[in-house]
Enzyme design. Structure first.
Site, PDB file in Angstrom:
ATOM      1  N   ASP A  55      27.540  69.399  36.574  1.00  0.00           N
ATOM      2  CA  ASP A  55      25.419  70.086  36.306  1.00  0.00           C
ATOM      3  C   ASP A  55      25.804  70.955  35.353  1.00  0.00           C
ATOM      4  O   ASP A  55      27.153  71.280  35.119  1.00  0.00           O
ATOM      5  CB  ASP A  55      25.449  70.149  37.930  1.00  0.00           C
ATOM      6  CG  ASP A  55      23.329  70.642  37.639  1.00  0.00           C
ATOM      7  OD1 ASP A  55      23.282  69.620  36.755  1.00  0.00           O
ATOM      8  OD2 ASP A  55      23.777  71.452  38.835  1.00  0.00           O
ATOM      9  N   ARG A 112      17.878  69.974  25.256  1.00  0.00           N
ATOM     10  CA  ARG A 112      18.723  69.591  26.295  1.00  0.00           C
ATOM     11  C   ARG A 112      19.007  68.706  26.046  1.00  0.00           C
ATOM     12  O   ARG A 112      20.342  68.281  26.470  1.00  0.00           O
ATOM     13  CB  ARG A 112      17.245  69.459  27.383  1.00  0.00           C
ATOM     14  CG  ARG A 112      17.092  70.582  28.442  1.00  0.00           C
ATOM     15  CD  ARG A 112      16.131  70.386  29.206  1.00  0.00           C
ATOM     16  NE  ARG A 112      16.582  69.531  30.393  1.00  0.00           N
ATOM     17  CZ  ARG A 112      17.299  69.645  31.368  1.00  0.00           C
ATOM     18  NH1 ARG A 112      17.596  71.666  31.222  1.00  0.00           N
ATOM     19  NH2 ARG A 112      17.700  69.506  32.528  1.00  0.00           N
ATOM     20  N   ASN A 151      17.165  62.124  38.342  1.00  0.00           N
ATOM     21  CA  ASN A 151      17.237  62.643  37.337  1.00  0.00           C
ATOM     22  C   ASN A 151      15.759  61.886  36.931  1.00  0.00           C
ATOM     23  O   ASN A 151      15.634  61.654  35.550  1.00  0.00           O
ATOM     24  CB  ASN A 151      18.560  62.227  37.372  1.00  0.00           C
ATOM     25  CG  ASN A 151      19.009  63.410  37.479  1.00  0.00           C
ATOM     26  OD1 ASN A 151      19.973  63.417  37.145  1.00  0.00           O
ATOM     27  ND2 ASN A 151      18.378  64.770  37.900  1.00  0.00           N
ATOM     28  N   SER A 154      23.344  67.676  46.275  1.00  0.00           N
ATOM     29  CA  SER A 154      22.048  66.351  45.497  1.00  0.00           C
ATOM     30  C   SER A 154      22.446  65.737  45.232  1.00  0.00           C
ATOM     31  O   SER A 154      21.946  64.424  44.451  1.00  0.00           O
ATOM     32  CB  SER A 154      21.858  67.264  44.114  1.00  0.00           C
ATOM     33  OG  SER A 154      21.751  68.517  44.073  1.00  0.00           O
TER      34      SER A 154
END
Ligand code: IPE
Ligand code: IPE
Ligand code: MG
Length: 231
Positions: free
Chosen positions: A15, A28, A63, A184
């Site tokens: 992460d 990103r 995601n 997560s």
């Protein structure tokens, strides 16, 4: 590196790609690109040190609900490393196994993933599990439904076999980078007795030395599995 005890099965929640890039005033997508490169570097080091199984969380079910452009960029990277530049993956010299629901991926990526799994299936040096569109709750619910549809009762051992990680021993150590202190939706069933290690480094900045430090820390852990130590 000091004398260390290695985890037989290392799992990593990679992460922090987005924040790492943003701090450098880059998109990103650049963070994801550097994140994949770091995955090769760090995981190859883990295998070289003697870890037998490495499992990485590369894309969660959740995601996929990120902005379309980011998901497209991630797909582009999968296409690159499972197909056009697949030698990068193959030269790790381990068996590649993808865990998760890949049926939602574009046909060419799905085919490339299956091809890579087929190509590396007889390798015995190590096992590299890549979790793609993976969610632990979804995995557990699917396993429950499988048991129900077969009309049978399960116990811990037989239930574990119905999970997507069936046949793979539980992780001994789970590392999460990026500073968040949570799982997560990663390996919820399998992590019952895993040691957890959190790093504040963003994934693209997590180095081979950082991995060794995590192993040094892991070596000091007293894994009791609910028992008491004699004497
Ligand atoms: C992890 O990095 C990679 C994926 C989830 C695909 P992030 O993209 O979550 O990066 P941050 O957490 O936003 O920095
Ligand atoms: C977990 O990171 C998933 C991966 C690293 C692939 P996320 O960035 O998706 O997790 P949250 O949103 O911080 O919980
Ligand atoms: Mg994140």
């Amino acid at each position: 590196m000091k004398r260390i005890k290695l985890p037989a099965h290392l799992a990593i929640i990679m992460d922090g790609n987005g924040r790492w890039a943003r701090r450098r005033f880059r998109p990103r997508a650049y963070g994801h690109k550097m994140g994949v490169q770091n995955m090769f570097k760090v995981c190859t080091h883990a295998f070289r040190l003697g870890v037998r199984i490495v499992t990485v969380f590369a894309l969660s079910t959740e995601n996929l609900y990120r902005p379309k452009a980011e998901v497209e960029e991630l797909f582009r990277l999968f296409r690159l490393y499972f197909s056009e530049r697949k030698e990068r993956m193959l030269e790790m010299n381990v068996k590649i196994n993808v865990i998760g629901d890949i049926t939602v991926f574009p046909e060419d990526i799905r085919a490339a993933i299956l091809q890579m799994m087929e190509e590396t299936k007889d390798r015995t040096e190590g096992l590299f599990n890549i979790c793609l569109n993976y969610g632990a709750r979804q995995e557990i619910v699917r396993a429950v439904n499988l048991a129900v549809s077969q009309g049978r009762y399960v116990d811990d051992a037989s239930f574990s076999q119905l999970l997507q990680t069936g046949g793979i021993p539980d992780p001994d150590l789970i590392i999460r980078t990026g500073g968040e202190l949570r799982l997560s939706n990663f390996l919820l069933y399998q992590s019952a007795y895993a040691e957890l290690y959190f790093s504040y480094k963003m994934w693209p900045a997590f180095s081979k030395r950082d991995l060794e430090k995590a192993f040094e820390n892991y070596s000091l852990r007293d894994r009791r599995f609910g028992k008491v130590r004699e004497g």
